[in-house]
Design an enzyme around this catalytic site. Structure first.
Site, PDB file in Angstrom:
ATOM      1  N   GLU A   1       4.562   5.834  63.046  1.00  0.00           N
ATOM      2  CA  GLU A   1       3.913   6.366  64.255  1.00  0.00           C
ATOM      3  C   GLU A   1       2.393   6.412  64.084  1.00  0.00           C
ATOM      4  OE1 GLU A   1       7.416   9.088  66.283  1.00  0.00           O
ATOM      5  OE2 GLU A   1       6.041  10.063  64.908  1.00  0.00           O
TER       6      GLU A   1
ATOM      7  N   GLU B   1      19.028  -0.536  83.029  1.00  0.00           N
ATOM      8  CA  GLU B   1      20.207  -1.093  83.700  1.00  0.00           C
ATOM      9  C   GLU B   1      20.999  -1.997  82.768  1.00  0.00           C
ATOM     10  OE1 GLU B   1      19.707  -4.020  86.934  1.00  0.00           O
ATOM     11  OE2 GLU B   1      17.597  -4.124  86.375  1.00  0.00           O
TER      12      GLU B   1
ATOM     13  N   HIS C   1      18.347  -0.968  89.689  1.00  0.00           N
ATOM     14  CA  HIS C   1      17.580  -2.201  89.585  1.00  0.00           C
ATOM     15  C   HIS C   1      16.249  -2.087  90.319  1.00  0.00           C
ATOM     16  CE1 HIS C   1      17.038  -6.480  89.109  1.00  0.00           C
ATOM     17  NE2 HIS C   1      16.675  -6.546  90.371  1.00  0.00           N
TER      18      HIS C   1
ATOM     19  N   CYS D   1       4.980  17.184  66.350  1.00  0.00           N
ATOM     20  CA  CYS D   1       5.410  16.468  67.573  1.00  0.00           C
ATOM     21  C   CYS D   1       4.358  16.461  68.686  1.00  0.00           C
ATOM     22  CB  CYS D   1       6.669  17.087  68.162  1.00  0.00           C
ATOM     23  SG  CYS D   1       7.721  17.999  67.043  1.00  0.00           S
TER      24      CYS D   1
ATOM     25  N   TYR E   1       9.371   7.343  59.824  1.00  0.00           N
ATOM     26  CA  TYR E   1       8.936   7.433  61.216  1.00  0.00           C
ATOM     27  C   TYR E   1       7.509   7.976  61.357  1.00  0.00           C
ATOM     28  CZ  TYR E   1       9.629  12.479  62.238  1.00  0.00           C
ATOM     29  OH  TYR E   1       9.520  13.842  62.296  1.00  0.00           O
TER      30      TYR E   1
ATOM     31  N   LYS F   1       0.829  14.886  67.918  1.00  0.00           N
ATOM     32  CA  LYS F   1       1.105  13.465  67.646  1.00  0.00           C
ATOM     33  C   LYS F   1       1.374  12.711  68.940  1.00  0.00           C
ATOM     34  CE  LYS F   1       5.167  12.123  67.244  1.00  0.00           C
ATOM     35  NZ  LYS F   1       6.565  12.207  66.775  1.00  0.00           N
TER      36      LYS F   1
ATOM     37  N   CYS G   1       5.685  21.637  64.653  1.00  0.00           N
ATOM     38  CA  CYS G   1       5.851  20.844  65.880  1.00  0.00           C
ATOM     39  C   CYS G   1       4.655  21.022  66.818  1.00  0.00           C
ATOM     40  CB  CYS G   1       7.146  21.242  66.566  1.00  0.00           C
ATOM     41  SG  CYS G   1       7.356  20.449  68.152  1.00  0.00           S
TER      42      CYS G   1
HETATM   43  P1  FAD Z   1       8.092  24.669  61.101  1.00  0.00           P
HETATM   44  O1  FAD Z   1       7.898  24.340  62.517  1.00  0.00           O
HETATM   45  O2  FAD Z   1       7.455  23.805  60.074  1.00  0.00           O
HETATM   46  O3  FAD Z   1       7.616  26.167  60.928  1.00  0.00           O
HETATM   47  C1  FAD Z   1       7.571  26.778  59.676  1.00  0.00           C
HETATM   48  C2  FAD Z   1       6.445  27.790  59.694  1.00  0.00           C
HETATM   49  O4  FAD Z   1       6.581  28.625  58.556  1.00  0.00           O
HETATM   50  C3  FAD Z   1       5.072  27.157  59.592  1.00  0.00           C
HETATM   51  O5  FAD Z   1       4.275  27.584  60.674  1.00  0.00           O
HETATM   52  C4  FAD Z   1       4.531  27.644  58.254  1.00  0.00           C
HETATM   53  O6  FAD Z   1       3.126  27.866  58.292  1.00  0.00           O
HETATM   54  C5  FAD Z   1       5.283  28.943  58.081  1.00  0.00           C
HETATM   55  N1  FAD Z   1       5.436  29.378  56.679  1.00  0.00           N
HETATM   56  C6  FAD Z   1       5.836  28.652  55.626  1.00  0.00           C
HETATM   57  N2  FAD Z   1       5.939  29.423  54.537  1.00  0.00           N
HETATM   58  C7  FAD Z   1       5.596  30.672  54.914  1.00  0.00           C
HETATM   59  C8  FAD Z   1       5.514  31.926  54.239  1.00  0.00           C
HETATM   60  N3  FAD Z   1       5.847  32.042  52.953  1.00  0.00           N
HETATM   61  N4  FAD Z   1       5.116  33.016  54.935  1.00  0.00           N
HETATM   62  C9  FAD Z   1       4.786  32.921  56.251  1.00  0.00           C
HETATM   63  N5  FAD Z   1       4.854  31.763  56.934  1.00  0.00           N
HETATM   64  C10 FAD Z   1       5.269  30.658  56.282  1.00  0.00           C
HETATM   65  N6  FAD Z   1      10.340  16.541  65.371  1.00  0.00           N
HETATM   66  C11 FAD Z   1      10.828  16.115  66.553  1.00  0.00           C
HETATM   67  O7  FAD Z   1      11.880  16.584  66.993  1.00  0.00           O
HETATM   68  N7  FAD Z   1      10.152  15.175  67.300  1.00  0.00           N
HETATM   69  C12 FAD Z   1       8.981  14.641  66.878  1.00  0.00           C
HETATM   70  O8  FAD Z   1       8.383  13.799  67.565  1.00  0.00           O
HETATM   71  C13 FAD Z   1       8.444  15.092  65.650  1.00  0.00           C
HETATM   72  N8  FAD Z   1       7.259  14.624  65.207  1.00  0.00           N
HETATM   73  C14 FAD Z   1       6.731  15.099  64.040  1.00  0.00           C
HETATM   74  C15 FAD Z   1       5.501  14.611  63.629  1.00  0.00           C
HETATM   75  C16 FAD Z   1       4.941  15.054  62.449  1.00  0.00           C
HETATM   76  C17 FAD Z   1       3.601  14.527  62.024  1.00  0.00           C
HETATM   77  C18 FAD Z   1       5.634  16.033  61.672  1.00  0.00           C
HETATM   78  C19 FAD Z   1       5.046  16.537  60.387  1.00  0.00           C
HETATM   79  C20 FAD Z   1       6.856  16.526  62.074  1.00  0.00           C
HETATM   80  C21 FAD Z   1       7.420  16.056  63.262  1.00  0.00           C
HETATM   81  N9  FAD Z   1       8.662  16.520  63.715  1.00  0.00           N
HETATM   82  C22 FAD Z   1       9.169  16.051  64.900  1.00  0.00           C
HETATM   83  C23 FAD Z   1       9.460  17.467  62.919  1.00  0.00           C
HETATM   84  C24 FAD Z   1       9.317  18.884  63.452  1.00  0.00           C
HETATM   85  O9  FAD Z   1       7.957  19.230  63.532  1.00  0.00           O
HETATM   86  C25 FAD Z   1      10.058  19.844  62.534  1.00  0.00           C
HETATM   87  O10 FAD Z   1      11.391  19.405  62.385  1.00  0.00           O
HETATM   88  C26 FAD Z   1      10.074  21.268  63.081  1.00  0.00           C
HETATM   89  O11 FAD Z   1       8.767  21.743  63.282  1.00  0.00           O
HETATM   90  C27 FAD Z   1      10.835  22.174  62.129  1.00  0.00           C
HETATM   91  O12 FAD Z   1      10.773  23.500  62.573  1.00  0.00           O
HETATM   92  P2  FAD Z   1      10.952  24.703  61.537  1.00  0.00           P
HETATM   93  O13 FAD Z   1      11.092  25.929  62.344  1.00  0.00           O
HETATM   94  O14 FAD Z   1      12.000  24.375  60.560  1.00  0.00           O
HETATM   95  O15 FAD Z   1       9.612  24.730  60.693  1.00  0.00           O
END
Ligand code: FAD
Length: 464
Positions: free
Chosen positions: A183, A442, A437, A48, A179, A51, A43
């Protein structure tokens, strides 16, 4: 004293992982977290946040044009991609620092390396020999772009690389109209890039209300985005300084850059989960119960890796619910109803609740209220834009089941609508709410006329 090194070890410092680590540490638990890329996760680093900053940038061009009709005049307007991307990176760095400090201040031990699971209570770090043990392990590894498996796939970039481009391409093909694809198509179009979208399905944005899907496709085409539906990719090849995308129907499209936005897959490959006895689903996701517990009692999963609803606020809430359940003695079941969602295209989509199609499957009778109008600012700017607002209501109880918006500030409106839907608002209660308004929102409280589908066209009269 526990027999383990940590009470909780979190793998992945993204939205879900950071929240769970911070909350558990605040309860006095000994917490470690591993991150293989950058603290903050998708994110903050490549989702997010950057972006949305690009979305803002992409809208200024149109707004400046609008402003001329409102009396503003500018000369010599220039757009400079390196300035934008430099400033976006600066903000991402700031947030990365803020997330790191949050963990530091909470007393969470941070390991900037890849981690894998080594049995129900074991974690191995890529940069050290000795294993780490923990009472509980939270898998919060998120997901990664899944790229189409076609010849020449090495030429494709994903959303990750879009944030690292040194120069803006003249033209781009975006494969996929979910999406993220839509976007980025909108961002690039707003920055003056010639955009072609190739999508395998019948219409953009599968899963959204059909009126929004049709409305957005039409609006994007009006903005000059070349949308091809039912387009199946056969191969990607180099073509001069750019690329040629060959389709299965024999046609092809050329562009300077080709981006794939064809879905995301949970990050579970090589994580050691199966060996530890953790069940994985069809998409490689960690299978969890209503408390985010995997098939192993000491291993939980939150966020995109569990493939429930892949959005940041959901990952954060799952991380919170995990801590409440495991460390606060307050078993918390997640509630996935009425999650507001936006698509930050131009025009923007904001939506919450059931689509008309879902509601018709679930309820005996559904009332639809629809309004389509030109926003006030377009009367002067002359911009060709239409706002669509749609309310889906259960006819029996008059409960509002869904609100769908296409137009300026749709995301902001959907967030507010989500509160009332969550509280069980009925259509008469919307009607009794005073309008603000002049505003677009609205319309939500002033629509009285039920929408009736047009009469089916019969026989030879059809041509008349
Ligand atoms: P992540 O935030 O992906 O975090 C996982 C972390 O784990 C990463 O930093 C990764 O490097 C780390 N990792 C993975 N494997 C290992 C390992 N083996 N050892 C150590 N570290 C590891 N959501 C919204 O709500 N609104 C939006 O506008 C939106 N826009 C988005 C736009 C894009 C381009 C993308 C790709 C996603 C978007 N999302 C949006 C989705 C949102 O980013 C994710 O749903 C959210 O980040 C999920 O959080 P998470 O904690 O599950 O994983």
């Amino acid at each position: 004293m526990s027999e383990y090194d940590y009470d909780l070890f979190v793998i992945g410092a993204g939205s879900g992982g950071v929240r769970a680590a911070r909350l558990a540490a605040a309860l006095g638990k000994r917490v470690g977290i591993a991150e293989e890329y950058r603290i903050g996760g998708t994110c903050v680093i490549r989702g997010c946040v950057p972006k949305k900053l690009l979305v803002y940038a992409s809208r200024y061009g149109g707004e400046i044009e609008d402003a001329r009709k409102f009396g503003w005049d500018y000369e010599d307007l220039q757009f400079d991609w390196p300035t934008l991307i430099h400033n976006v990176h600066r903000e991402v760095d700031r947030l990365n620092g803020a997330y790191t400090r949050t963990l530091e201040n909470a007393g969470v031990d941070r390991f900037l390396t890849r981690a894998t699971v080594d049995g129900p209570h074991g974690v191995r770090l890529a940069d050290r020999e000795a294993p780490i043990s923990a009472d509980y392990i939270l898998i919060a590894t998120g997901g990664s772009p899944s790229m189409p498996d076609v010849p020449g796939k090495e030429h494709l970039i994903s959303s990750n690389e879009c944030f690292q481009l040194e120069a803006l391409p003249d033209s781009i093909v975006v494969i996929g109209a979910g999406y993220i694809g839509m976007e980025f198509a909108s961002i690039f179009a707003g920055l003056g890039v010639a955009v072609t979208v190739l999508h395998r399905g019948e219409q953009v944005l599968r899963g959204f209300d059909m009126d929004l899907r049709d409305g957005l496709a039409e609006a994007m085409r009006d903005r000059g985005v070349d949308l091809h539906m039912n387009a199946d990719i056969a191969a990607v090849e180099k073509d001069g300084g750019g690329y040629r995308v060959a389709l299965k129907d024999g046609s092809s499209v050329c562009a300077s850059l080709v981006m794939a936005a064809t879905g995301r897959a949970p990050n579970t490959k090589g994580l050691g989960l199966e060996d530890a006895g953790v069940e994985l689903g069809r998409n490689g996701n960690v299978v969890v119960d209503e408390y985010s517990k995997s098939s192993v009692d000491s291993i939980y999963a939150a966020g995109d890796v569990s493939d429930r609803v892949a959005l940041t606020p959901v990952a954060i809430r799952e991380g919170t619910a995990f801590v409440e359940t495991v460390f606060e003695g307050r078993p918390t079941v997640m509630d996935y109803t009425f999650i507001p969602t936006a698509v930050f295209t131009e025009p923007e989509i904001g939506t919450v609740g059931l689509t008309e199609e879902e509601a018709r499957k679930k309820y005996r009778e559904v009332d639809i209220y629809k309004s389509s109008f030109r926003p006030m600012r377009a009367t002067i700017s002359g911009r060709d834009e239409t706002v669509l607002i749609k309310i889906v209501v259960d006819a029996a109880t008059e409960k509002v089941l869904g609100v769908h918006l296409l137009g300026p500030d749709a995301a902001e409106i959907a967030q507010m609508a989500a509160i009332s839907l969550k509280l069980g608002v009925t259509k008469p209660q919307l009607d009794s709410t005073m309008a603000l308004h002049p505003s677009i929102a609205e319309e939500l409280v002033t629509m009285r006329q039920k929408w009736t589908p047009p009469e089916p066209i019969k026989g030879s009269d059809a041509a008349a």
